[in-house]
Structures are given as structure tokens and as C-alpha cells.
Design an enzyme around this catalytic site. Structure first.
Site, PDB file in Angstrom:
ATOM      1  N   SER A   1       0.819  -1.216   0.000  1.00 11.49           N
ATOM      2  CA  SER A   1       0.000   0.000   0.000  1.00 11.49           C
ATOM      3  C   SER A   1       0.850   1.262   0.000  1.00 11.49           C
ATOM      4  O   SER A   1       1.995   1.272   0.460  1.00 11.49           O
ATOM      5  CB  SER A   1      -0.888   0.052   1.243  1.00 11.49           C
TER       6      SER A   1
HETATM    7  N1  SAH Z   1       0.215  -5.704   3.955  1.00 17.15           N
HETATM    8  C1  SAH Z   1       1.040  -5.976   2.791  1.00 17.15           C
HETATM    9  C2  SAH Z   1       0.352  -5.717   1.472  1.00 17.15           C
HETATM   10  C3  SAH Z   1      -0.826  -6.550   1.285  1.00 17.15           C
HETATM   11  S1  SAH Z   1      -1.258  -6.947  -0.385  1.00 17.15           S
HETATM   12  C4  SAH Z   1       2.332  -5.201   2.843  1.00 17.15           C
HETATM   13  O1  SAH Z   1       2.561  -4.424   3.776  1.00 17.15           O
HETATM   14  O2  SAH Z   1       3.151  -5.392   1.937  1.00 17.15           O
HETATM   15  C5  SAH Z   1      -2.491  -8.110   0.067  1.00 17.15           C
HETATM   16  C6  SAH Z   1      -1.932  -9.452   0.474  1.00 17.15           C
HETATM   17  O3  SAH Z   1      -3.009 -10.235   0.951  1.00 17.15           O
HETATM   18  C7  SAH Z   1      -1.314 -10.236  -0.693  1.00 17.15           C
HETATM   19  O4  SAH Z   1      -0.014 -10.598  -0.371  1.00 17.15           O
HETATM   20  C8  SAH Z   1      -2.225 -11.436  -0.830  1.00 17.15           C
HETATM   21  O5  SAH Z   1      -1.554 -12.607  -1.235  1.00 17.15           O
HETATM   22  C9  SAH Z   1      -2.762 -11.583   0.582  1.00 17.15           C
HETATM   23  N2  SAH Z   1      -4.021 -12.322   0.709  1.00 17.15           N
HETATM   24  C10 SAH Z   1      -5.080 -12.342  -0.132  1.00 17.15           C
HETATM   25  N3  SAH Z   1      -6.051 -13.121   0.348  1.00 17.15           N
HETATM   26  C11 SAH Z   1      -5.602 -13.612   1.531  1.00 17.15           C
HETATM   27  C12 SAH Z   1      -6.156 -14.514   2.510  1.00 17.15           C
HETATM   28  N4  SAH Z   1      -7.352 -15.065   2.358  1.00 17.15           N
HETATM   29  N5  SAH Z   1      -5.409 -14.789   3.604  1.00 17.15           N
HETATM   30  C13 SAH Z   1      -4.172 -14.258   3.779  1.00 17.15           C
HETATM   31  N6  SAH Z   1      -3.597 -13.432   2.878  1.00 17.15           N
HETATM   32  C14 SAH Z   1      -4.310 -13.104   1.771  1.00 17.15           C
END
Ligand code: SAH
Length: 230
Positions: free
Chosen positions: A73
Site C-alpha cells: 500500500s
Molecule cells: N500488507 C502488505 C500488502 C498486502 S497486499 C504489505 O505491507 O506489503 C495483500 C496481500 O493479501 C497479498 O499478499 C495477498 O496474497 C494476501 N491475501 C489475499 N487473500 C488472503 C487470505 N485469504 N489470507 C491471507 N492473505 C491473503
């Protein structure tokens, strides 16, 4: 080739200056005032958590690719969500969507224990290694579908979901302590969701507050009503 490479590499001191500028211009100037959040954002080396190709723009005012079609983000959104959780130093926080590990590192600077779940094994492994390398011993990572939370470690004082969902997973509400806060991008569409803060009251009721428009990648797996189809 060499030239392109050379222009994308910055000295360590440059990153410190860029990070300071990011905190001033993109975070503090937009109204984030929680001292612990500002201190954490001023400390975590974001450039060490993004893909090497994007290192020189790690502190820019927008999201960045982190591999596997996922994004880290915009710094302001990380600050906004973290501040909204009103975290205290002794608290324990659960994050769904580890991604690069950046948000987990910001949380780890503020609270005692951070638990973070990532559904994509490759990202979970990479973030685990990076966070360990940076010395964040108070972060635990699990490769799983975050829809079900982390029951053995519950209850949590706060939960942050960093992927969008069209509902709040019931298990996460259950694993939030009374008085706890949960934040997520709530919505159905790819390019626009509503940042939503949920507060679990002492009697178990959940109070919602809408905080404005955001754009996240989707939460996948059970939340979409199917098996993980990555
Ligand atoms: N917080 C992260 C960015 C998140 S991007 C940072 O600081 O870099 C969103 C993330 O959520 C992705 O890596 C994706 O693979 C993960 N994601 C999507 N669905 C998910 C689920 N059901 N459980 C855990 N992670 C998930």
C-alpha cells in the site's frame, strides 16, 4: 543496462532522507498525528521490503508491486489504517495479508506482538526472511487462508486486513477481544472499496465507521466462497 541499474541504486543516506520527506509531506501533512505511528513510519526501511527493482521509488506516494500480482500500500494508507487502530504498546495485533511484510514491520515497531497470515506461500516465505533479517523478532508469520484467523493466538486487541473483502470474516470478529478494533477495505469492486473500522463493544456488538475510499487487491480463498484459486 549498467546505466539503468546505476540510476536505480541509492546510497543508504538517501533512503533516510527520502523516508523523512515521506513522513513529513505524505503522512504528517495529511493529518496523521499519532506519535507512535509517525515514529514507526520514520524507522521501518520500506526499501528493504519492496522488490529490488522498485527500491528507488520505495518512499513514493503510491502503491508498488511486490510480486505475484500483489501490491504494498501507499505509505499514507498504511499510516491511516495503523492510526485508526489506536494501538497501545502492550497490545497484540493480527494482520491478514502479509505481502511484503512492511505493514507487519510498522505494527511491530508499535505493539508487543504481531501475528500475520499470508495465503501465497512464496510471499509468506520471502516476508518471513526479510522481517527476520531486519530483526523483527516479535512478528510471527503463518502461510494460510486468513479467513479463519489464528485461533491458538486469539484473542487479539486489533486486527488489520490488507486485502479487500465483501464481508468481515466471522472468525475474525470472534477472535477480537471485547473493546478490540478491526480495519479492512470493505467492498465488492476491484478499484474502489470503503475503508471500514469495526469496534467490538463490551456486549459483543460490532459498531462500524466508514473512513473513505481506497483501492486494494482482493482477499482470495474462502471469503470468495471457493477454495483458494490463486
Ligand atoms: N500488507 C502488505 C500488502 C498486502 S497486499 C504489505 O505491507 O506489503 C495483500 C496481500 O493479501 C497479498 O499478499 C495477498 O496474497 C494476501 N491475501 C489475499 N487473500 C488472503 C487470505 N485469504 N489470507 C491471507 N492473505 C491473503
Amino acid at each position: 543496462m549498467l546505466l539503468v541499474y546505476a540510476t536505480s541504486v541509492l546510497a543508504a543516506g538517501d533512503y533516510v532522507a527520502l523516508r523523512r520527506q515521506m513522513v513529513q509531506q505524505d503522512i504528517r501533512a495529511r493529518g496523521i498525528s499519532d506519535k507512535a505511528v509517525l515514529r514507526a513510519m520514520g524507522k521501518v526501511p520500506r526499501h528493504e521490503l519492496v522488490s529490488p527493482a522498485y527500491r528507488s521509488s520505495a518512499y513514493a506516494d503510491h502503491p508498488l508491486p511486490i510480486g505475484e500480482g500483489q501490491t504494498i500500500s501507499q505509505p499514507y494508507v498504511v499510516a491511516l489504517m495503523t492510526e485508526a487502530l489506536e494501538l497501545k504498546p502492550h497490545e497484540r495485533v493480527l494482520e491478514i495479508g502479509t505481502g511484503s511484510g512492511y505493514q507487519a514491520a510498522v505494527l511491530a515497531e508499535i505493539v508487543r506482538e504481531v501475528y500475520t497470515i499470508e495465503i501465497r506461500p512464496g510471499l509468506a516465505a520471502r516476508a518471513g526472511k526479510a522481517l527476520k533479517g531486519l530483526g523483527y523478532g516479535n512478528v510471527s508469520i503463518k502461510n494460510a487462508d486468513g479467513y479463519f484467523g489464528w485461533k491458538e493466538k486469539a484473542p487479539f486487541d486489533a486486527i488489520i486486513i490488507t486485502a479487500f473483502a465483501n464481508h468481515i470474516p466471522p472468525a475474525l470478529i470472534e477472535q477480537l477481544r471485547p473493546g478490540g478494533r478491526l480495519i479492512l477495505p470493505l467492498g465488492n469492486t476491484t478499484f474502489h472499496q470503503t475503508l471500514t473500522l469495526a469496534r467490538k463493544k463490551k456486549n459483543g456488538e460490532v459498531e462500524l465507521r466508514m473512513m473513505g475510499g481506497v483501492s486494494f487487491v482482493p482477499m482470495v480463498g474462502k471469503v470468495q466462497g471457493n477454495q483458494p484459486g490463486l
